[in-house]
Design an enzyme around this catalytic site. Structure first.
Site, PDB file in Angstrom:
ATOM      1  N   THR A 169       0.846  -1.398   0.108  1.00 50.82           N
ATOM      2  CA  THR A 169      -0.093   0.097   0.078  1.00 50.82           C
ATOM      3  C   THR A 169       0.964   1.129  -0.008  1.00 50.82           C
ATOM      4  O   THR A 169       1.431   1.520   0.987  1.00 50.82           O
ATOM      5  CB  THR A 169      -0.935   0.010   1.390  1.00 50.82           C
ATOM      6  OG1 THR A 169      -1.583  -1.218   1.172  1.00 50.82           O
ATOM      7  CG2 THR A 169      -1.532   1.190   1.077  1.00 50.82           C
TER       8      THR A 169
ATOM      9  N   LYS B 281      -7.187   1.127  -3.187  1.00 50.87           N
ATOM     10  CA  LYS B 281      -6.627   0.672  -1.849  1.00 50.87           C
ATOM     11  C   LYS B 281      -6.881   1.541  -0.889  1.00 50.87           C
ATOM     12  O   LYS B 281      -7.723   1.129   0.126  1.00 50.87           O
ATOM     13  CB  LYS B 281      -5.389  -0.051  -1.893  1.00 50.87           C
ATOM     14  CG  LYS B 281      -4.675  -0.426  -0.525  1.00 50.87           C
ATOM     15  CD  LYS B 281      -5.237  -1.537   0.042  1.00 50.87           C
ATOM     16  CE  LYS B 281      -4.930  -2.126   1.435  1.00 50.87           C
ATOM     17  NZ  LYS B 281      -5.278  -3.192   1.855  1.00 50.87           N
TER      18      LYS B 281
ATOM     19  N   CYS C 106      -2.854  -1.671   9.231  1.00 50.52           N
ATOM     20  CA  CYS C 106      -3.316  -0.936   7.749  1.00 50.52           C
ATOM     21  C   CYS C 106      -4.270   0.147   8.006  1.00 50.52           C
ATOM     22  O   CYS C 106      -3.673   1.077   7.606  1.00 50.52           O
ATOM     23  CB  CYS C 106      -4.220  -2.186   6.886  1.00 50.52           C
ATOM     24  SG  CYS C 106      -3.075  -3.420   6.580  1.00 50.52           S
TER      25      CYS C 106
ATOM     26  N   LEU D  76      -6.698  -7.972   1.677  1.00 52.85           N
ATOM     27  CA  LEU D  76      -6.654  -9.035   2.482  1.00 52.85           C
ATOM     28  C   LEU D  76      -7.487  -8.889   4.005  1.00 52.85           C
ATOM     29  O   LEU D  76      -7.003  -7.431   4.542  1.00 52.85           O
ATOM     30  CB  LEU D  76      -5.464  -9.765   2.870  1.00 52.85           C
ATOM     31  CG  LEU D  76      -4.635 -10.156   1.639  1.00 52.85           C
ATOM     32  CD1 LEU D  76      -3.242 -10.992   1.993  1.00 52.85           C
ATOM     33  CD2 LEU D  76      -5.373 -10.763   0.762  1.00 52.85           C
TER      34      LEU D  76
END
Length: 443
Positions: free
Chosen positions: A122, A212, A268, A158
């Site tokens: 990312t 993303k 994340c 994910l």
């Protein structure tokens, strides 16, 4: 096809095993030789359901092996997936791209003609175009009739706890390319998924990068929205669970990610929304994402609110009180404790004078490495022994299935704060417990 996966952390190890499962010959690459040794024996260095079996099958079949050499990777593979981390830069909201840069700089001089470097990390929008120029600059010259190495971007989506499933049967594949040849190579890589009907979105590099961070920002917004509603419900005497059920019936809204509680953490969402804000500032459109600052603040505020509610439940002071914390991982079915709200709350309680004992089915070792001064227990009853308050902070199934009657016999005072709104409140109250939950002040 011969594929390399560079970086064998959470994303890379899963991707490598799943690519081997999909029929490719895969070489995993990492600088951590102890991690490579474990993976070579079929042992992942983290907990992820389904991964050990997949990894062992691929290693035993010879379709997956590991190395620490980027030169070997360049000479081996036709498609190279870059799966290294992009953590938050110290002292900044921006992403730290040195690991991605180092991989490209180290791999590019060894690339074979026609090979494709595929970023999965990312990154801030614009990174792929910069790295594509770097590949073109550093890759060996090709002879007539051979194709130059190039770069594409293929973000991952994910969910920890479901990573194998999300890789083998993704809900979509997003691919940013600059040539038809790169697109064709990636369609070949993902042929089993495409044959199963997975939507394939081919686009430019910038859009692929943005998909993303946009997805993560939307999810973070939805979570923080319902947590803001929980704050209002606490003040007004409403019930946030019923509210979420009601608005979740609207197909425009949906019920998923509308569970009020302690908020999000992990490696994340927090760092991705901050990096997105930082990049927007660099692009001169910081006002477009200014709302993400409020989302971040609401999320971090849930931790403070949990500590305040715990203090209120226990009579105004933590000094000399025993508190059991159920959960250390940032989410269930994972041993990931990065930016874990549960551990953050546990450490805060200890700093304010409480004796804190933490339990988690999988994350104890990682939690102890991060917070060695907390006490840890290997079973729930031991964690709750003589507790003045039990905090349920990670939504593991085994916590939802606890027998509150049995647990009531080991605590000093049967009080529980449900930081995830996941316990059966009536069942716990019938067993003699005082139950409080975020956003359910009178329920």
């Amino acid at each position: 096809m011969r594929i390399t996966v560079i970086g064998t952390g959470y994303l890379g190890a899963v991707h490598a095993a799943c690519m081997a499962e999909s029929g490719h010959e895969v070489l995993g690459v990492d600088v951590d030789v102890s991690k490579l040794a474990a993976l070579s024996e079929g042992r992942p260095p983290f907990f992820e359901p389904g991964l050990p079996e997949l990894l062992r099958r691929a290693v035993d079949a010879g379709s997956l092996r590991f190395t620490d050499s980027l030169q070997e990777a360049g000479e081996f593979g036709q498609v190279h997936f870059v799966c290294v981390g992009t953590p938050q830069l110290p002292g900044s909201y921006a992403a730290d791209l040195r690991f991605v840069d180092a991989v490209v700089d180290g791999l590019a001089p060894h690339l074979r003609p026609g090979s494709l470097v595929v970023g999965k990390s990312t990154v801030p929008v614009g990174t792929a175009a910069r790295l594509a120029a770097r590949v073109a600059e550093l890759a060996p010259a090709v002879t007539d009739g051979e194709a130059d190495p190039e770069l594409a971007w293929n973000p991952e989506f994910l969910r920890e706890g479901f990573a194998v499933q999300d890789t083998l049967t993704p809900d979509r594949l997003v691919v940013g390319v600059t040539s038809e040849r790169a697109d064709a190579l990636l369609r070949e890589v993902y042929a089993p998924m495409l044959a199963a009907g997975t939507p394939y979105i081919g686009t430019d590099l910038a859009t692929a990068e943005l998909v993303k961070v946009a997805a993560n920002s939307f999810l973070a917004t939805k979570i923080s929205f319902i947590n803001a509603m929980a704050e209002v419900c606490d003040a007004a005497g409403g019930d946030v669970v019923t509210l979420a059920d009601a608005i979740g019936h609207d197909p425009r809204i949906g019920r998923r990610f509308l569970s009020a509680g302690l908020g999000f953490g992990g490696g994340c969402l927090p760092k991705d929304i901050r990096a997105f804000m930082a990049r927007a500032g660099e692009l001169g459109v910081d006002e477009a994402l200014s709302f993400l600052s409020d989302i971040d603040e609401i999320n971090m505020g849930r931790r403070r609110r949990t500590v305040d509610l715990a203090r209120e439940l226990i009579g105004g002071s933590f000094l000399g009180r025993n508190i059991a914390v159920l959960g250390a991982a940032f989410k269930p079915d994972s041993d990931d404790v990065r930016d874990s709200p549960a551990l953050n709350v546990a450490a805060t309680l200890q700093l304010q004078g409480a004796q804190v004992r933490v339990h988690d089915p999988e994350a104890i070792d990682n939690a102890r490495a991060l917070f060695p001064t907390l006490d840890y227990a290997l079973d729930v009853e031991k964690a709750c022994e003589r507790a003045d308050l039990v905090l349920h902070l990670t939504e593991w199934r085994e916590y939802r299935e606890l027998d509150p009657t049995v647990l009531a016999k080991v605590v000093r005072v049967p009080r529980v704060l449900d930081g995830r709104n996941a316990l059966d409140v009536d069942r716990w109250r019938d067993a003699g417990w005082t139950v409080r939950a975020l956003g359910r002040a009178h329920h």
